[in-house]
Enzyme design. Structure first.
Site, PDB file in Angstrom:
ATOM      1  CG  ASP A 158      -4.132   6.070   0.852  1.00 34.35           C
ATOM      2  OD1 ASP A 158      -5.177   5.435   1.047  1.00 34.35           O
ATOM      3  OD2 ASP A 158      -3.857   7.140   1.449  1.00 34.35           O
ATOM      4  CG  ASP A 173      -2.222   0.654   1.026  1.00 34.61           C
ATOM      5  OD1 ASP A 173      -2.239   1.665   0.301  1.00 34.61           O
ATOM      6  OD2 ASP A 173      -3.233   0.175   1.562  1.00 34.61           O
ATOM      7  CD  GLU A 185      -8.338   5.438  -1.660  1.00 39.19           C
ATOM      8  OE1 GLU A 185      -9.293   5.247  -0.905  1.00 39.19           O
ATOM      9  OE2 GLU A 185      -7.224   5.832  -1.249  1.00 39.19           O
ATOM     10  CG  HIS A 212      -8.868  -0.273   4.283  1.00 39.16           C
ATOM     11  ND1 HIS A 212      -8.704  -0.354   2.911  1.00 39.16           N
ATOM     12  CD2 HIS A 212      -8.391   0.934   4.645  1.00 39.16           C
ATOM     13  CE1 HIS A 212      -8.135   0.761   2.484  1.00 39.16           C
ATOM     14  NE2 HIS A 212      -7.933   1.559   3.520  1.00 39.16           N
ATOM     15  CG  ASP A 213     -11.065   3.393   3.663  1.00 40.42           C
ATOM     16  OD1 ASP A 213     -10.669   3.362   4.846  1.00 40.42           O
ATOM     17  OD2 ASP A 213     -10.378   3.838   2.738  1.00 40.42           O
TER      18      ASP A 213
END
Length: 532
Positions: free
Chosen positions: A190, A89, A232, A306-307
């Site tokens: 990210d 990540d 993302e 995860h969000d």
């Protein structure tokens, strides 16, 4: 086929209550059995953990709670032996305020690291402008000693890097090459759409130099390796997505777009302002992304991360139709064109865990929103309802491995509550049941591996079906598959005589004798695929 691991919640090997890298190594055989070929690892770098590892203080060290760099090297090697790549990540829009660069930057205005971050003078004694943080409040934090503000689009402990500074970019390239040399399989990036920001003009996403930076990144780092990259990109349209992922442009392999994720929030409002899902909107959005990229881009396919809250609780039924709705969402998504992502626990049908009180909430985003909305007159009940629907803790409860205490995640005290339904919902029970959600995912992964039509086939949405039913076709080299899904708990009638030819069942989540499209009554959350 990519599986996302949130390390803090996956498997705790030393029973301190926090998942770790040796715990992941222990579970690689389970993932190999599922059939995935890459793991996207949420951040394991050194971090003070203000935002669960997305605030990095050293990109080339491992958070001590998670293990050591030796553990990380072993994970890469052990995964490789099972045909699994590790995607790191990459969090480079911001660092932690405890990163050595920011500690230096804060010393004084003449420090060589000052320009690594975005510093501005006050305007009329206040913030430079009205940019807001994703985690509530102003995106500017005043630094008393230097009399300037620094920018943080997330927590005030996550200062934004200044990508206009070529030296910052070089530091990022060096760090990425460090990991590429170790043999990682690529990067999930990210909030990468924010690195081209022009804060003085109020521009955060999709700034004018963004693609120039990404092409430089490709040239200087991963373009020299056979790896996968996914960005993302919250504001992406199909046209923007092509800019990132058209192979001719030498940027990224693909992006995450989130248009479908916003369909249950009130238009123009925040994610906490809820509205029921309109299935016809979902069908329109998913179909658009299936066709609009053509051969100039590539789709990523996901329901969970995860969000996000867990899809089976969000748009399915996590009580009486939990198994059926979990399989339905899997079949619907995995037979589309693109690269599928499975979030840990999705393959066993893990559910949201509703809380009663803010004291049970760990996530910084939810906690900040709670205080802000309480102050502006919302009731506690309204705010908790929003957190239970959309809060990030829903995805972060520990992985449920068995009926053992704490779901087999730890013998210690888990860092976040384990969902009490682990007695019924756990990996051990799934593996013991040949008709489980796990084996549905395993079969879908195998279908993609064995059938080029799943990878390369054209997509065609079928019209004239009930609102709650999604039917699409995949076509490839003279072969056609039909996929049907009832996204609701009411039965639905399907009449598509033009598809009522000879059929061969590929996969389904209900036992039935006939799959004749001339007249079908679909059960609640029923889904199947047939070869025509």
């Amino acid at each position: 086929m990519i599986y996302q691991i949130y390390p803090r919640s996956f498997q705790d090997s030393n029973h301190d209550g926090v998942g770790d890298i040796p715990g992941i190594i222990q579970r690689l055989d389970y993932l190999a059995k599922l059939g995935i070929t890459a793991i996207w690892l949420s951040p394991v770098y050194q971090s003070p953990n203000d935002d669960n590892g997305y605030d990095i203080s050293d990109y080339q060290a491992i958070m001590t709670e998670f293990g050591s760099m030796d553990d990380m090297d072993e994970l890469i090697e052990q995964a490789e032996q099972r045909g699994i790549k590790i995607l790191m990540d990459l969090v480079v829009n911001h660092t932690s305020d405890e990163h050595k660069w920011f500690i230096e930057s804060r010393q004084n205005k003449d420090n060589p690291y000052r320009d690594y971050y975005v510093w501005r003078d006050p305007v009329d004694g206040k913030e430079p402008n009205n940019l807001r943080s994703t985690f509530s409040g102003s995106a500017w934090e005043y630094d008393e000693p230097s009399g300037q503000y620094y920018l943080h689009l997330f927590s005030k402990k996550q200062p934004d890097l200044n990508w206009e500074n070529a030296q910052v970019r070089q530091e990022v390239w060096d760090m990425m090459n460090f990991w590429l040399e170790k043999g990682v399989g690529g990067f999930r990036m990210d909030v990468i759409d924010l690195v081209g920001k022009i804060p003085d003009e109020g521009i955060t996403g999709n700034g004018p130099k963004l693609h120039e930076y990404l092409q430089e990144m490709n040239r200087e780092t991963f373009g020299n390796y056979d790896v996968l990259t996914v960005g993302e990109t919250w504001g992406a349209t199909p046209e923007i997505a092509k800019l990132y992922s058209d192979p001719k442009r030498n940027e990224l392999s693909m992006v995450f777009q989130f248009e479908h994720v916003g369909l249950d929030q009130q238009p123009g409002k925040e994610k906490w302002d809820l509205k029921p899902l309109d299935v016809s909107e979902l069908k329109t959005v998913l179909s658009k992304w299936q066709t609009a990229l053509g051969n100039e881009g590539w789709n990523s396919l996901f329901w969970n991360n995860h969000d996000l809250p867990r899809i089976v609780s969000r748009w399915g039924n996590d009580k009486e139709y939990r198994v059926q709705s979990a399989k339905m969402f899997a079949i619907l998504l995995h037979l589309m064109k693109g690269t599928p992502y499975i979030y840990q626990g999705e393959e066993i049908g893990m559910t949201n865990y509703p809380v009663q009180d803010i004291e049970q909430v760990e996530d910084i985003e939810s906690r900040n929103m709670y205080e802000e909305r309480l102050a502006s007159g919302y009731s506690k009940e309204e705010i908790i309802a929003s957190i239970n629907a959309k809060g990030r803790d829903n995805a972060r409860t520990p992985m449920q491995w068995s009926r053992e205490k704490h779901g087999g995640f730890t013998f210690g005290t888990p860092w976040l509550h384990v969902n009490p339904n682990y007695q019924e919902i756990n990996a051990e029970a799934e593996l013991a049941n040949p008709d489980s959600i796990f084996y549905c995912y395993q079969k879908l992964i195998q279908l993609r591996r064995d059938n080029p039509i799943v990878v390369w086939g054209d997509f065609e949405k079928v019209e004239h079906v009930p609102d709650q039913v999604f039917v699409y076709l995949r076509h490839y080299e003279g072969e056609t598959w039909a996929v049907a899904a009832n996204i609701g708990e009411e039965k639905a009638e399907l009449r598509l005589p033009e598809l009522s030819q000879k059929r061969e069942l590929i996969i389904s989540n209900y036992e039935r004798q006939s799959f004749d499209f001339a007249h079908l009554i679909l059960n609640p959350y029923e889904a199947f695929a047939v070869k025509l």
